[in-house]
Scaffold this motif. Structure first.
Motif, short mmCIF file in Angstrom:
data_model
loop_
_atom_site.label_atom_id
_atom_site.label_comp_id
_atom_site.label_asym_id
_atom_site.label_seq_id
_atom_site.Cartn_x
_atom_site.Cartn_y
_atom_site.Cartn_z
N TYR A 52 0.72 -1.19 0.15
CA TYR A 52 0.04 -0.03 0.03
C TYR A 52 0.86 1.41 -0.02
N PHE A 53 0.69 1.94 -0.95
CA PHE A 53 1.45 3.24 -0.98
C PHE A 53 0.60 4.28 -0.71
N ILE A 54 0.86 4.74 0.40
CA ILE A 54 -0.18 5.88 1.15
C ILE A 54 0.18 7.08 0.89
N PHE A 55 -0.91 7.92 0.41
CA PHE A 55 -0.48 9.35 0.04
C PHE A 55 -1.44 10.52 1.16
N ASP A 56 -0.69 11.46 1.41
CA ASP A 56 -1.43 12.41 2.24
C ASP A 56 -2.00 13.46 1.36
N GLU A 57 -2.85 14.25 2.18
CA GLU A 57 -3.82 15.34 1.58
C GLU A 57 -3.10 16.36 0.30
N ASN A 58 -1.81 16.34 0.49
CA ASN A 58 -1.15 17.13 -0.43
C ASN A 58 -0.37 16.09 -1.46
N GLU A 59 -1.01 15.11 -1.60
CA GLU A 59 -0.36 14.16 -2.58
C GLU A 59 1.10 13.54 -2.52
N ASN A 60 1.68 13.56 -1.38
CA ASN A 60 3.05 13.30 -0.86
C ASN A 60 2.92 11.52 -0.47
N LEU A 61 3.74 10.77 -1.04
CA LEU A 61 4.11 9.48 -0.57
C LEU A 61 4.34 9.48 0.77
N VAL A 62 3.74 8.82 2.01
CA VAL A 62 4.14 9.15 3.16
C VAL A 62 4.25 7.90 3.87
N THR A 63 3.93 6.47 3.27
CA THR A 63 4.24 5.35 3.87
C THR A 63 4.02 4.24 2.74
N GLU A 64 4.91 3.29 2.82
CA GLU A 64 5.05 2.00 1.92
C GLU A 64 4.72 0.81 2.93
#
Length: 186
Positions: free
Chosen positions: A117-129
């Motif tokens: 799961y490549f998780i993005f924040d509200e600013n479309e930054n990748l924050v977690t794999e």
């Protein structure tokens, strides 16, 4: 983020490109390029309940896994979009030619089905794999190449078991067990 509304197609395409670039850069072991896909690198390995947070820890994770599996690569099975993530189902492949933690090299290949799961924040930054897989599937394949009928194979098997046992019993990373259920507003 509204959990019922997918982002615009342009956002999904940008996420997809970033994730595919990330996968490509991992295979060619271009760690600078891979890490540039995150503002702050953060991996969560659910099978081992470990977290690698920040540039130094993630680089160490990359180095350790590529010492163990220098030919590590993947085959993508499926690629899905969600409201805040890209979900990739894939085969991870490699041959254990170096130590994997305290498990000595077996020379055996593995092919393990995984989800990331490549998780993005509200600013479309990748924050977690966040990666899900079964460690026993990998271990079973690594053990398959050990000749258990020869004394040298039995010695190797004993070292492998000792290595596996020394890696068990650690405390799970609190960030993975202290979770908050979502608020399901109806």
């Amino acid at each position: 983020m509204n959990r019922f509304v997918l982002p615009d197609e342009s956002v999904l395409r940008a996420r997809e490109k970033l994730v595919l670039d990330h996968f490509r850069d991992e295979v060619i072991q271009d760690w600078d390029a891979t890490l540039s896909t995150f503002p702050h690198p953060h991996y969560e390995l659910i099978a081992s309940m470990t977290v690698h947070d920040g540039d130094a820890q993630v680089r160490t994770y990359y180095d350790d896994t590529r010492v163990a599996f220098p030919d590590q690569h993947h085959e993508i099975i499926a690629f899905r979009h969600s409201v805040d993530a890209v979900i990739v189902e894939f085969w991870l492949l490699g041959t254990q030619l170096g130590p994997l933690g305290k498990i000595p090299p077996t020379g055996s290949p593995h092919r393990t089905r995984m989800n990331a799961y490549f998780i993005f924040d509200e600013n479309e930054n990748l924050v977690t794999e966040r990666i899900y897989f079964d460690q026993l599937t990998i271990l079973r394949q690594l053990l398959a190449g050990v000749d258990k009928r020869r004394p040298s194979g039995l010695v190797k098997l004993a070292r492998i078991v000792r290595g596996v046992l020394s890696m068990t019993g650690g405390k799970p990373d609190a960030r993975l067990i202290e979770t908050t259920p979502p608020d399901f507003v109806r």
